[in-house]
Scaffold this active site. Structure first.
Site: not given
Ligand code: GLA
Length: 717
Positions: A449, A513
């Site tokens: 990420d 997301d």
């Molecule tokens: C980001 C990712 C999510 C999740 C969160 C965890 O927003 O896109 O899918 O993994 O971080 O903190």
């Protein structure tokens, strides 16, 4: 130097390079295959394209070189911009590449040129791949006695004037890849990204096309900048008549300074042309990416991800129970998301301390990994290696490892700062931490990420994004070297880091997301303009989308995820037995069809009603296919228009069967006899050219049509 034209070709695409009396050659044609013209044909043809000397212009014929420059009278954006810190009256500031030499073969050309007066040399490379993609980039070398700051090094590809419309994508967190369509007037339309990462608004492709182009019609020329840092793509139409697409890295002031003898290589600009719409353009990109993505050639395992199921509430029993249900519905990979490392009880602490939290995981991750493995699933883990919370041991012990632009002020974003990967000790620290995790646990997959933009960041007094991006690539490359089979996902708060630079080193992307299926229809459709569908993660969320609060039926949520890398991100331990059984049926259907997703050709028949989105995957030999018809809004007419099952072989006969793992995804009582009874056997030409009618329907309905070829007696082939 040569005064002969050069024809390059590959995958049904031709490039014609022609000599120019003004310096480096002209790119005369990028597009349809022109066969195998003889040298005489080519030389004669050049006469037909010889430019004249216009009025009110330099007393020279106009030639648009592959490195457009102001000195030849080009009034658009130059390919090379830079400066020497101390002005030198003996040296020109604007380079012109007049004499040159090149090496060419059937599908590539490498041109080298020097401007001795300016003290610069350039190497320009162009290749046509077997899929018909064009890849072009330049490398600039400082041959002068003083340093040279590169401000821009752009690659360009000309397109014909008949391309009068533009398409690009924009977006934001949870609404990535929103298309923008507009006419292409004179001037420059630039899409730039200064996020320090690719960006949620990154266009992925900037497309020029003939009027009214769609997924299945019109000639289109699209470009992509394969770079995960700041970048720009632009379309330029000059009053003098040049039309071109260009792009490159966006460099900050003094970000790249070449000492004498040093070089800077720009990222690859990738061009994809098709004469029958965006699907053809995307298909070249899909096939090329598949060829360079060895790990994604394994069957894509169905994923269960823990994020929206438990967030930071990590507990061995709870997660083991989730793993049990995951295995029960048919999942093959269990991904432990954020929350497992030291101090990470919420998003305000812990990033940087990449060891397992001893309070939440007193026996380490081993028991969960073993449990997951014992249920026959792979184990995956979330990491965010480039980030640091101020509330972390790393930040406390090494404040000097955090990127910053100025002494006092460091603005956090999601309470986090950025680790300076150009700092050798910081780099070694995070590299060792990742290697230790991979050594200790049986990890098959990393979700990598990057949850913030880089703003006002410097290293050694210079803007830091260029060096940070290269260091990120190096980190991935080094991990790959020691763990060649590990799969990595590129995630950045959803789709903030999707580009061919990162995809050369990772195996799938997280496009957004949001799991709200109504938004996902568009996000996935436009992400797959660049990325093959099986490399795009698509998870079935819970009944209520966490990002929008919208409630959607399970059948619709699952149908929207079906033709991507399928997964589930929902606390299945709280789902009813009926819902779990329904999920298991969708998982089984995906497994039955996923070879088509991973190897097939994507087709997106244009539908007259914006409420109806059709997505299909057709086997390369066209003996089978699957189409998902998603109805995202109230259709414009009571009986929706027919759907063309394009991509099928018109000379073959097919059996079309509506399949329905859920009853909740559509209004069953409105079935027509064939959607209720199916299957039907008929000709490919009728299906593709005349189409099938679906019943009157309502928003958030989806139909899945499974199509297979039959022989003369109607038996499946
Ligand atoms: C980001 C990712 C999510 C999740 C969160 C965890 O927003 O896109 O899918 O993994 O971080 O903190």
């Amino acid at each position: 130097m040569t005064d002969r034209p050069v024809h390059l070709s590959g995958g049904g695409v031709s490039i014609l390079l022609a000599p120019s009396p003004l310096g480096v050659p002209t790119l005369l044609h990028w597009g349809a295959d022109v066969g195998a013209p003889t040298m005489d044909d080519l030389a004669a043809y050049l006469e037909l394209r010889r430019p004249g000397v216009p009025h009110s212009a330099l007393d020279l014929p106009r030639h648009l070189s592959v490195l457009p420059d102001n000195g030849s009278g080009f009034t658009g954006t130059p390919a090379v911009e830079g400066r020497r810190p101390e002005p030198d009256p003996t040296r020109p500031w604007a380079p012109r590449f007049l004499s040159w030499s090149w090496e060419t073969d059937d599908d590539s050309a490498v041109l080298t040129s020097a401007d001795d007066e300016a003290g610069l040399a350039v190497r320009w490379e162009l290749g046509v791949t077997e899929e018909g993609l064009v890849r072009v980039r330049s490398t600039l070398t400082n041959n002068g006695p003083t340093s040279y700051a590169v401000d821009a090094l752009r690659a360009t590809l000309p397109v014909p004037a008949e391309a009068t419309e533009l398409l690009d994508l924009t977006g934001r967190w949870t609404r990535e890849r929103t298309p923008q369509r507009h006419p292409w007037p004179q001037g420059t339309w630039t899409r730039s990204g200064r996020h320090g990462r690719t960006g949620h608004d990154a266009t992925l492709l900037l497309v020029a096309g003939t009027p009214g182009f769609g997924f299945r019609r019109g000639s289109v020329w699209g470009i992509h900048v394969g770079w995960s840092g700041d970048h720009e793509s632009y379309a330029e139409r000059t009053p003098e008549g040049e039309c071109l697409l260009g792009g490159g890295e966006l460099l900050g002031p003094g970000e790249v300074v070449l000492d004498p003898g040093e070089s800077y290589a720009a990222p690859w600009l990738v061009g994809s042309f098709a004469d029958a719409g965006l699907d053809g353009m995307a298909d070249r990109l899909h096939r090329w990416t598949r060829r360079h993505s060895p790990r994604s050639r394994r069957t894509r395992p169905v994923v269960v991800n823990t994020w929206e199921a438990v967030y930071f509430d990590h507990d061995l029993d709870r997660l083991s129970a989730l793993a049990d249900v995951a295995a029960e519905v048919g999942a093959e990979r269990f991904v432990l998301d954020d929350g497992w490392f030291r101090g990470r009880r919420h998003d305000r602490a812990g990033l940087g301390d990449w060891t397992v939290d001893p309070e939440v995981w007193p026996a380490g991750l081993g028991p969960l990994v073993d449990h997951v493995r014992s249920r026959g699933m792979e184990f995956g883990l979330w990491v965010e290696p480039e980030m640091v919370n101020e509330d972390s041991d790393l930040a406390r012990d090494h404040p000097e490892w955090l990127l910053r632009g100025r002494g006092a002020r460091r603005d956090s974003w999601r309470f986090q700062q950025v680790l300076d990967l150009q700092h050798p000790d910081a780099y070694d620290h995070v590299r060792s931490a990742l290697l230790a995790l991979l050594e200790e646990h049986d990890i098959a997959f990393l979700k990598w990420d990057h949850n913030r933009d880089l703003v006002d960041v410097a290293h050694g007094g210079r803007p830091a994004v260029h060096g940070q991006t290269l260091a990120f690539y190096r980190l991935l490359d080094e991990l790959r070297e020691s763990h060649p089979s590990i799969e990595i996902e590129s995630c950045a708060s959803g789709g903030g880091r999707i580009d061919l630079g990162v995809l050369g080193r990772t195996d799938r992307v997280w496009p957004s997301d949001t799991m709200d299926p109504l938004l996902r229809v568009g996000i996935q459709r436009w992400t797959t303009l660049l990325v093959p569908p099986e490399l795009v993660g698509a998870h079935v969320g819970g009944p209520v989308a966490h990002t929008t609060g919208r409630v959607s039926p399970l059948g619709f949520r699952a149908a929207v995820a079906l033709l991507n890398h399928f997964g589930i991100e929902w606390d299945l331990t709280r789902a009813s037995p009926g819902e779990r059984a329904e999920v298991a049926r969708w998982v089984a259907l995906h497994k039955q069809l996923r070879h088509l997703v991973a190897e097939g050709t994507m087709v997106r028949p244009d539908h007259p009603d914006p409420a109806v989105t059709v997505t299909g995957m057709v086997a390369q030999d066209r003996t089978e296919a699957v189409y998902v018809v998603a109805v995202t809004d109230s259709p414009a007419t009571q009986t929706p228009a027919v759907v063309l099952l394009e991509g099928l072989a018109e000379e073959l006969r097919y059996r079309v069967e509506p399949v329905r793992p859920s009853e909740t995804a559509h209004v069953a009582h409105l079935d027509t006899p064939w959607t209720a009874g199916g299957p039907v056997v008929t000709s490919g030409a009728l299906l593709a050219r005349v189409g099938v009618r679906l019943p009157p329907t309502s928003p958030e309905s989806a139909y899945v049509l499974v199509v297979s070829c039959v022989d003369g007696e109607g038996r499946q082939r």
